[in-house]
Structures are given as structure tokens and as C-alpha cells.
Write an enzyme that holds these catalytic residues in place. Structure first.
Site, PDB file in Angstrom:
ATOM      1  N   HIS A 111     -27.955  -4.962  -7.336  1.00 58.06           N
ATOM      2  CA  HIS A 111     -29.078  -4.160  -7.854  1.00 58.06           C
ATOM      3  C   HIS A 111     -28.551  -2.974  -8.691  1.00 58.06           C
ATOM      4  CE1 HIS A 111     -33.551  -3.038  -7.112  1.00 58.06           C
ATOM      5  NE2 HIS A 111     -33.122  -2.509  -8.252  1.00 58.06           N
ATOM      6  N   ARG A 165     -37.456  -8.139  -9.446  1.00 54.11           N
ATOM      7  CA  ARG A 165     -37.421  -7.835  -8.011  1.00 54.11           C
ATOM      8  C   ARG A 165     -37.157  -9.142  -7.255  1.00 54.11           C
ATOM      9  NH1 ARG A 165     -36.640  -3.297  -8.947  1.00 54.11           N
ATOM     10  NH2 ARG A 165     -37.922  -1.490  -8.473  1.00 54.11           N
TER      11      ARG A 165
HETATM   12  P1  NDP Z   1     -43.488  -2.822 -17.679  1.00 53.26           P
HETATM   13  O1  NDP Z   1     -44.623  -2.401 -16.811  1.00 53.26           O
HETATM   14  O2  NDP Z   1     -43.258  -2.101 -18.952  1.00 53.26           O
HETATM   15  O3  NDP Z   1     -43.663  -4.371 -18.046  1.00 53.26           O
HETATM   16  C1  NDP Z   1     -44.037  -5.323 -17.102  1.00 53.26           C
HETATM   17  C2  NDP Z   1     -44.289  -6.638 -17.812  1.00 53.26           C
HETATM   18  O4  NDP Z   1     -44.595  -7.636 -16.814  1.00 53.26           O
HETATM   19  C3  NDP Z   1     -45.490  -6.589 -18.766  1.00 53.26           C
HETATM   20  O5  NDP Z   1     -45.239  -7.366 -19.921  1.00 53.26           O
HETATM   21  C4  NDP Z   1     -46.609  -7.233 -17.941  1.00 53.26           C
HETATM   22  O6  NDP Z   1     -47.630  -7.868 -18.701  1.00 53.26           O
HETATM   23  C5  NDP Z   1     -45.816  -8.274 -17.168  1.00 53.26           C
HETATM   24  N1  NDP Z   1     -46.558  -8.684 -15.971  1.00 53.26           N
HETATM   25  C6  NDP Z   1     -46.934  -7.923 -14.916  1.00 53.26           C
HETATM   26  N2  NDP Z   1     -47.633  -8.657 -14.039  1.00 53.26           N
HETATM   27  C7  NDP Z   1     -47.704  -9.904 -14.557  1.00 53.26           C
HETATM   28  C8  NDP Z   1     -48.319 -11.110 -14.123  1.00 53.26           C
HETATM   29  N3  NDP Z   1     -49.008 -11.187 -12.983  1.00 53.26           N
HETATM   30  N4  NDP Z   1     -48.194 -12.197 -14.908  1.00 53.26           N
HETATM   31  C9  NDP Z   1     -47.520 -12.137 -16.086  1.00 53.26           C
HETATM   32  N5  NDP Z   1     -46.912 -11.019 -16.555  1.00 53.26           N
HETATM   33  C10 NDP Z   1     -47.017  -9.923 -15.790  1.00 53.26           C
HETATM   34  O7  NDP Z   1     -42.188  -2.799 -16.751  1.00 53.26           O
HETATM   35  P2  NDP Z   1     -40.660  -2.607 -17.193  1.00 53.26           P
HETATM   36  O8  NDP Z   1     -40.361  -3.561 -18.272  1.00 53.26           O
HETATM   37  O9  NDP Z   1     -40.369  -1.166 -17.416  1.00 53.26           O
HETATM   38  O10 NDP Z   1     -39.918  -3.007 -15.823  1.00 53.26           O
HETATM   39  C11 NDP Z   1     -40.096  -4.287 -15.250  1.00 53.26           C
HETATM   40  C12 NDP Z   1     -39.484  -4.321 -13.858  1.00 53.26           C
HETATM   41  O11 NDP Z   1     -38.065  -4.322 -13.919  1.00 53.26           O
HETATM   42  C13 NDP Z   1     -39.776  -3.133 -12.951  1.00 53.26           C
HETATM   43  O12 NDP Z   1     -41.080  -3.193 -12.410  1.00 53.26           O
HETATM   44  C14 NDP Z   1     -38.708  -3.269 -11.882  1.00 53.26           C
HETATM   45  O13 NDP Z   1     -39.159  -4.085 -10.831  1.00 53.26           O
HETATM   46  C15 NDP Z   1     -37.569  -3.966 -12.632  1.00 53.26           C
HETATM   47  N6  NDP Z   1     -36.398  -3.094 -12.775  1.00 53.26           N
HETATM   48  C16 NDP Z   1     -35.217  -3.481 -12.195  1.00 53.26           C
HETATM   49  C17 NDP Z   1     -34.094  -2.715 -12.339  1.00 53.26           C
HETATM   50  C18 NDP Z   1     -32.792  -3.179 -11.812  1.00 53.26           C
HETATM   51  O14 NDP Z   1     -31.813  -2.416 -11.832  1.00 53.26           O
HETATM   52  N7  NDP Z   1     -32.677  -4.418 -11.337  1.00 53.26           N
HETATM   53  C19 NDP Z   1     -34.129  -1.437 -13.061  1.00 53.26           C
HETATM   54  C20 NDP Z   1     -35.403  -1.138 -13.655  1.00 53.26           C
HETATM   55  C21 NDP Z   1     -36.495  -1.938 -13.493  1.00 53.26           C
HETATM   56  P3  NDP Z   1     -48.590  -7.026 -19.683  1.00 53.26           P
HETATM   57  O15 NDP Z   1     -47.678  -6.645 -20.836  1.00 53.26           O
HETATM   58  O16 NDP Z   1     -49.618  -7.981 -20.069  1.00 53.26           O
HETATM   59  O17 NDP Z   1     -49.052  -5.835 -18.902  1.00 53.26           O
HETATM   60  C1  OXD Z   2     -36.004   0.465 -10.813  1.00 55.47           C
HETATM   61  C2  OXD Z   2     -34.840  -0.061 -10.141  1.00 55.47           C
HETATM   62  O1  OXD Z   2     -37.111  -0.009 -10.597  1.00 55.47           O
HETATM   63  O2  OXD Z   2     -33.785   0.605 -10.125  1.00 55.47           O
HETATM   64  O3  OXD Z   2     -35.834   1.394 -11.627  1.00 55.47           O
HETATM   65  O4  OXD Z   2     -34.882  -1.169  -9.621  1.00 55.47           O
END
Ligand code: NDP
Ligand code: OXD
Length: 313
Positions: free
Chosen positions: A276, A228
Site C-alpha cells: 500500500h 482498495r
Molecule cells: P475520484 O473520486 O477522483 O475518482 C473515482 C472514480 O471512480 C470516478 O471516475 C468515478 O466515476 C469512479 N467510480 C466510483 N464509483 C463507481 C462505480 N460504482 N462504478 C463505476 N465507476 C465508479 O478518486 P481518485 O481518482 O482520487 O482516487 C481513487 C481511489 O484510489 C481512492 O478512492 C483510493 O481508494 C485509491 N487510492 C489508493 C492509494 C494507494 O496508495 N494505493 C493512494 C490514493 C488513492 P465518476 O467519474 O462517474 O464519478
Molecule cells: C489514500 C491511500 O487513499 O493512501 O490516499 O490509500
């Protein structure tokens, strides 16, 4: 009883069509054309605020149509019902394609070669091996782990950082605030796949960039963000790209989207900008997941991919 599609900034019609095909017996409506707000049981949302959801008193569950759920936490209090997010193999594959494409573009110095091409300049640059380059993944969730799998196959060294401790094959794992500096210190290409939460808001700025490996094989660190935009500090990204603390960047997400015309990022030749689109939510595949979730909830089985409301992801 009905299922509501409530999307801000997206066209609702393709969602209604795909959902109706996946759930022919359900009544699917698109906000604001709701016949009876009291009949709405499930809301499928993108960028809807709590205030809008207040008018549906019998909601049983909310489904985020994106993998991220920060779009739901910006406004008012959400109804006290479970919130599930999107985890889908096609969406994950798209993200991995985008991340790997960006890593390879920087690894194979395509920005420099494209610039040379514009000047009809035939010049060979020294090329490191993939195994000499360390890719550091911030976020080892559904998306980070999948990208790690393909990057490993390509031979890159991998480091990962998450909130809680992890043990993953082929990834040197770090976690929490205490593990951040060590994670950054040997990272050549930093990839952000974190969710936006109060903890990650503004996390990646000047001090993070300065801690990356400044003497790595690519001639400077690279920053890639598909998590993000508000996780990075955009003025710091621009400054680091201008003063050489970052060699280059690939950005799919921005503090303000669409990226404003006046953003200095547009004019930098060491940044790749995509609007995006790394992994877009596609009704063709996600309608099947939603249908599965609705069926599970109706049959009193657990929902998959529930969001932890206290962690915010
Ligand atoms: P998940 O919830 O599966 O994974 C999130 C990861 O981030 C986990 O490993 C988590 O740690 C880690 N994390 C969260 N908070 C912290 C913190 N404070 N410090 C360190 N690590 C942290 O999410 P996804 O992998 O499914 O998706 C990640 C993000 O990708 C989404 O939230 C979205 O914002 C973005 N996204 C963007 C898209 C785009 O088109 N640009 C499309 C889809 C998603 P832990 O494993 O310990 O919980
Ligand atoms: C998502 C995105 O979070 O599209 O899936 O950014």
C-alpha cells in the site's frame, strides 16, 4: 481554537510538525493529547471512526488525509460537517508512476525474464507493441485520468470505465453496469483505481476476470489494483492466477492489510506485491493543501474536493 490530527496506524508527529510550519498561527494537536475538546474546529483524519469524533462538539469540517475516504465510513455516524479529501499533484504523480511502472513490467514480460534469469536461461520472448495492448482503467477520476495521460504517451490503447458518462481524449469510455462487459471484453491489462463504496465492494472477482480479453497479445490478461483491496475478491484473484484466467497481477491493496503471512498470494510467482505504497500521503505536500483549505473555510470560501456523502466518494 485548534486543529486536530487524528491518525490511526500513522505516526502523528511529522503531520503536526509540517502543519505547524504551514500554519504557524494555528494551534495543532495530536489525538489523544487534546487540551480542550470543545476548541477543536477541524479534524484531519486517517482511519478515525465517528465514535472518536463524537467528543468534539464544535467541529466545522473534516479533512481526510487520504484520497480515499472509505476509512471514515466503516464505523459510526460521522458528524454533520463537510468532509474534504486529498487531491494533490505530488500524490497523483506517485500513483501514475506506480501504475505505469506496473503496466510496463507486465508489458515487457519482466516476471518471465526475471524467472529466466534465476535459471540462467537466455531466451527471447515475442514482444507486442504498446499500441497492440489495451489498458482498461476502472475509475476515471483524478488518478485514473492522470495515469491515462502518460499511458497514452507511451502508446497504449486505452479504455476507461466510470459511474457516469465521460468523454476523454484518447480513451474509449464506458460507464455503469451496462457498459462493464463491453469495457472488459477488449481489455488486456485491467487497472483498478476505484474508490471503495457499497457499490464497488467485491466488484472485481471471477466473472470480471473471465470477461477480460483471454486471447490478447500478452498471452493472458493482467490485473493491477491500487484502488482498495476490498474491491477485489482475493480468493478469486488467487484462483484466477493459479488457473491461468489471469496471467499475472500487481497488487498494492488487499482485503486485509498488512497482507496476512498465511495469504497464498505471497507464494505465487505471477504476482507483484507492494505494501500500500502506490501513492502515500506525505505531510510535506499535504500540509500546504490543508492550510489552504482551513484558510478558505475561515474566510467563508468553499472547500475544494468535497466528498459526496451519498455516493461515498
Ligand atoms: P475520484 O473520486 O477522483 O475518482 C473515482 C472514480 O471512480 C470516478 O471516475 C468515478 O466515476 C469512479 N467510480 C466510483 N464509483 C463507481 C462505480 N460504482 N462504478 C463505476 N465507476 C465508479 O478518486 P481518485 O481518482 O482520487 O482516487 C481513487 C481511489 O484510489 C481512492 O478512492 C483510493 O481508494 C485509491 N487510492 C489508493 C492509494 C494507494 O496508495 N494505493 C493512494 C490514493 C488513492 P465518476 O467519474 O462517474 O464519478
Ligand atoms: C489514500 C491511500 O487513499 O493512501 O490516499 O490509500
Amino acid at each position: 481554537m485548534s486543529i486536530l490530527v487524528l491518525v490511526d496506524g500513522w505516526e502523528p508527529a511529522p503531520w503536526v510538525r509540517a502543519l505547524q510550519a504551514a500554519m504557524p498561527d494555528e494551534r495543532i494537536e495530536a489525538y489523544p493529547d487534546v487540551e480542550d475538546p470543545e476548541a477543536v474546529e477541524y479534524a484531519l483524519v486517517w482511519a478515525a471512526q465517528g465514535e472518536t469524533l463524537d467528543v468534539f462538539p464544535n467541529l466545522k469540517a473534516l479533512f481526510s488525509l487520504g484520497a480515499g475516504v472509505d476509512h471514515l465510513f466503516g464505523g459510526n455516524t460521522l458528524p454533520p460537517v463537510p468532509l474534504a479529501r486529498v487531491v494533490d499533484p505530488d500524490l497523483t504523480a506517485w500513483m501514475t508512476e506506480w501504475v505505469v511502472a506496473q503496466v510496463l513490467l507486465h508489458h515487457r514480460q519482466q516476471l518471465q525474464y526475471s524467472q529466466q534469469q534465476r535459471h540462467r536461461n537466455w531466451q527471447v520472448l515475442p514482444q507486442p507493441l504498446a499500441r497492440e495492448v489495451q489498458v482498461g482503467l476502472m475509475g476515471l477520476g483524478e488518478l485514473g485520468r492522470d495515469a491515462a495521460g502518460l499511458l497514452h504517451k507511451l502508446g497504449f490503447g486505452l479504455r476507461g470505465w466510470s459511474r457516469s458518462p465521460k468523454e476523454l481524449d484518447n480513451v474509449t469510455c464506458f460507464y455503469g453496469a451496462d457498459g462493464l462487459d463491453e469495457f472488459l471484453s477488449a481489455t488486456d491489462i485491467l487497472v483498478c483505481l476505484l474508490p471503495l463504496t457499497p457499490e464497488t465492494n467485491g466488484l472485481i472477482g471471477r466473472s470480471v476476470f473471465e470477461k477480460l480479453n483471454q486471447s490478447g497479445p500478452l498471452g493472458g490478461p493482467v490485473f493491477i489494483n491500487a484502488g482498495r483491496g476490498r474491491i477485489h475478491v482475493e480468493t478469486d484473484v488467487v484462483a484466477a492466477l493459479q488457473n491461468g484466467v489471469l496471467k499475472a497481477a500487481s497488487l498494492d491493496v488487499f482485503e486485509v492489510e498488512p497482507l496476512p503471512q498465511e495469504s497464498p498470494l505471497w507464494d505465487l510467482d505471477n504476482v507483484i506485491i507492494t505494501p500500500h505504497v502506490a501513492a502515500v500521503s506525505d505531510p510535506r505536500t499535504l500540509s500546504k493543501l490543508i492550510a489552504r483549505q482551513v484558510r478558505a473555510h475561515r474566510e467563508s470560501r468553499s472547500l475544494e474536493y468535497l466528498v459526496d456523502m451519498t455516493r461515498g466518494y
